[in-house]
Design an enzyme around this catalytic site. Structure first.
Site, PDB file in Angstrom:
ATOM      1  N   LYS A  78       0.747  -1.129   0.124  1.00  0.00           N
ATOM      2  CA  LYS A  78      -0.033  -0.300  -0.065  1.00  0.00           C
ATOM      3  C   LYS A  78       0.864   1.421   0.100  1.00  0.00           C
ATOM      4  O   LYS A  78       1.880   1.274   0.624  1.00  0.00           O
ATOM      5  CB  LYS A  78      -0.856  -0.036   1.327  1.00  0.00           C
ATOM      6  N   SER A 153      -9.618   2.349   2.994  1.00  0.00           N
ATOM      7  CA  SER A 153      -8.514   3.086   2.101  1.00  0.00           C
ATOM      8  C   SER A 153      -7.709   2.109   1.413  1.00  0.00           C
ATOM      9  O   SER A 153      -7.065   2.724   0.504  1.00  0.00           O
ATOM     10  CB  SER A 153      -7.862   4.088   2.894  1.00  0.00           C
ATOM     11  N   SER A 177     -10.114  -0.129   7.485  1.00  0.00           N
ATOM     12  CA  SER A 177      -9.354   0.131   6.123  1.00  0.00           C
ATOM     13  C   SER A 177      -8.777  -0.960   5.440  1.00  0.00           C
ATOM     14  O   SER A 177      -8.430  -0.892   4.468  1.00  0.00           O
ATOM     15  CB  SER A 177      -8.519   1.417   6.124  1.00  0.00           C
TER      16      SER A 177
END
Length: 486
Positions: A78, A153, A177
């Site tokens: 990420k 996210s 998330s």
């Protein structure tokens, strides 16, 4: 080679160890898949020459007999973790093109274990969002339905794993998330106990909540990787000092006799019938495997949303104050003086959601409001944690839905921040308490979109949680379902 992208990490590890496939060939397979499915917009930075160099180094370790179980396995990170060899932007224009001089601890440890980095994954800006609509670099598409959000996210992480263009991805969870995007895309997402994985090198959003984790195809895959990425880090003041753990140790422990708590607050108004039906069916499967359901109450859980949206923006306001155009990050091209430069740089570099949270956070921390809002929110946060502590006196795990609905369409909640915030209704309480939590696929709901089952354990009981999830996945095949075309 064509079927390898459906293999588990354990299967790939054995193939690499027996030298039936090379790390370089495996890396090329995933690089080709990433290119073929680039329209998903899951990746922000891909550098094949870096990936292939790491793969060749892994092959050399394997040939020399120096490989571990993760050596040669591909992974994507990420874009909230800083990396030396790939740009680190946190999904924001503020950090466009930023190259870190060091790797985050999580990245460093997985690289030391021999894993091969495929690239950096798209995410909501500074990890702020529940739909991946807040990225400065465009929306990530959900492989199950391109009209649906992938969750946020960590939407790039979940979409990449769901589409089989990465076998495992790092992710972060502040208020849900990891679990929410995993639920929306039909994959497995694990958030460990707060403090288990180091936050050093994670671009900070809310320091008392941010937790690194994983998105994988299965609980077994997550257990294989989790041990390499967790552990005490003296560079992180919030890192917990505990002995190393083998998170695979309870994978083969039957769930017979396991007490599964079911909070009544997680099955109230707002939960959509299709999600409730899939979750209830999953709970029935646990009973069929020998577990016992225990009805319980988390009376303060409903306060999680207002508490979180005081605490998280307050910490966001503090952490994002460093992005001022002076030391690093975007700097406006034209300005009159220092104050004007900071104002214009932040105006140009930050998106709407970070600005909204900075404003809220600055307000609740300001003189005259700190006691009324921030301090009171922290007190209620303690009450939520105490609710979980009492609950775990009567059960081994807590189970329920991850989200109130299946993935919603792009734009459905973009104009209503409050409705968007309510997406994290069931995930935020566990985040505030700092307990390990995960999402596993448990069926499909409206429009054929995936549903996730949330499992939560007491602090430092990840192995028990992963073991229960694995036993459920041995008895079901939801985690093996693949979106059409992938």
């Amino acid at each position: 080679m064509s079927a390898l992208h459906h293999a588990s990490l354990g299967q790939l590890s054995r193939l690499l160890a027996r030298r039936e496939v090379s790390a370089e060939a495996l890396a090329r397979l995933y690089l080709d898949r990433m290119a073929a499915h680039g329209d998903l917009n899951a990746f922000l930075d891909v550098r094949p020459e870096v990936t292939l160099a790491q793969a060749r180094a892994a092959d050399a370790r394997i040939a020399a007999g120096e490989a571990g179980p993760l050596t040669g396995l591909p992974i994507a990170h990420k874009d909230i973790f800083v990396t030396r060899d790939f740009a680190s932007t946190a999904g924001s224009r503020m950090l466009a093109g930023y190259m870190s001089p060091f790797d985050a601890t999580v990245v460093e440890r997985l690289a030391a274990a021999g894993m091969v980095t495929l690239g950096k994954l798209n995410c909501d800006e500074f990890a702020m969002g529940s739909s991946n609509e807040n990225s400065a670099y465009g929306n990530v598409l959900n492989p199950w339905d391109r009209q649906a959000v992938p969750g946020g996210s960590s939407g790039g992480s979940s979409a990449a794993v769901a589409a089989r263009i990465a076998p495992v991805a790092t992710a972060t969870d502040t208020g849900g998330s990891i679990r929410e995007p995993a639920a929306f895309t039909g994959v497995t997402g694990v958030k460990p106990t707060y403090g288990r994985p180091s936050r050093w090198g994670m671009i900070a959003f809310a320091s008392s909540l941010d937790t690194a984790g994983l998105i994988t195809l299965s609980a077994e895959d997550a257990a294989l990787v989790l041990g390499a990425m967790t552990g005490f880090d003296p560079r992180d003041s919030t890192s917990v000092q505990r002995p190393p753990e083998d998170y695979t140790r309870e994978l083969h422990t039957p769930v017979k006799g396991l007490r599964v708590g079911v909070p009544k607050e997680f099955f109230g108004t707002g939960l959509q019938p299709d999600v409730e039906a899939a979750v209830r069916a999953a709970l029935a499967q646990f009973v069929a495997l020998g577990a016992t359901l225990v009805e319980l109450s988390l009376p303060n859980a409903e306060l999680g949303i207002p508490v979180y949206y005081v605490v998280a923006p307050a910490e966001c306001s503090s952490n994002l104050s460093r992005f001022d155009g002076v030391r690093y990050g975007h700097r406006a091209a034209r300005y009159a003086d220092l104050a004007d430069m900071v104002k214009k740089s932040r105006t140009e570099g930050l998106g709407a959601e970070p600005k909204r949270r900075i404003l809220v956070g600055t307000y609740v921390l300001s003189h005259g409001y700190y006691d009324a809002y921030y301090l009171k929110a922290q007190r209620v946060r303690r009450l939520i944690a105490e609710d979980f502590a009492r609950a775990f006196e009567h059960c081994d795990l807590i189970a329920g839905p991850v989200t109130t609905s299946v993935a919603f369409d792009f734009g459905d909640k973009a104009a209503d921040p409050t409705a968007m915030y309510l997406s994290d209704l069931y995930t935020i309480p566990g985040s505030l308490a700092g307990i390990p939590s995960m999402s596993i696929p448990c069926g499909f709901g409206a429009k054929g979109r995936p549903v996730g089952l949330q499992l939560m354990a007491n602090h430092f009981h990840e192995a028990r949680m992963l073991g229960a999830a694995h036993q459920y996945q041995l008895a079901t095949d939801w985690h093996t379902r693949v979106p059409a075309g992938f």
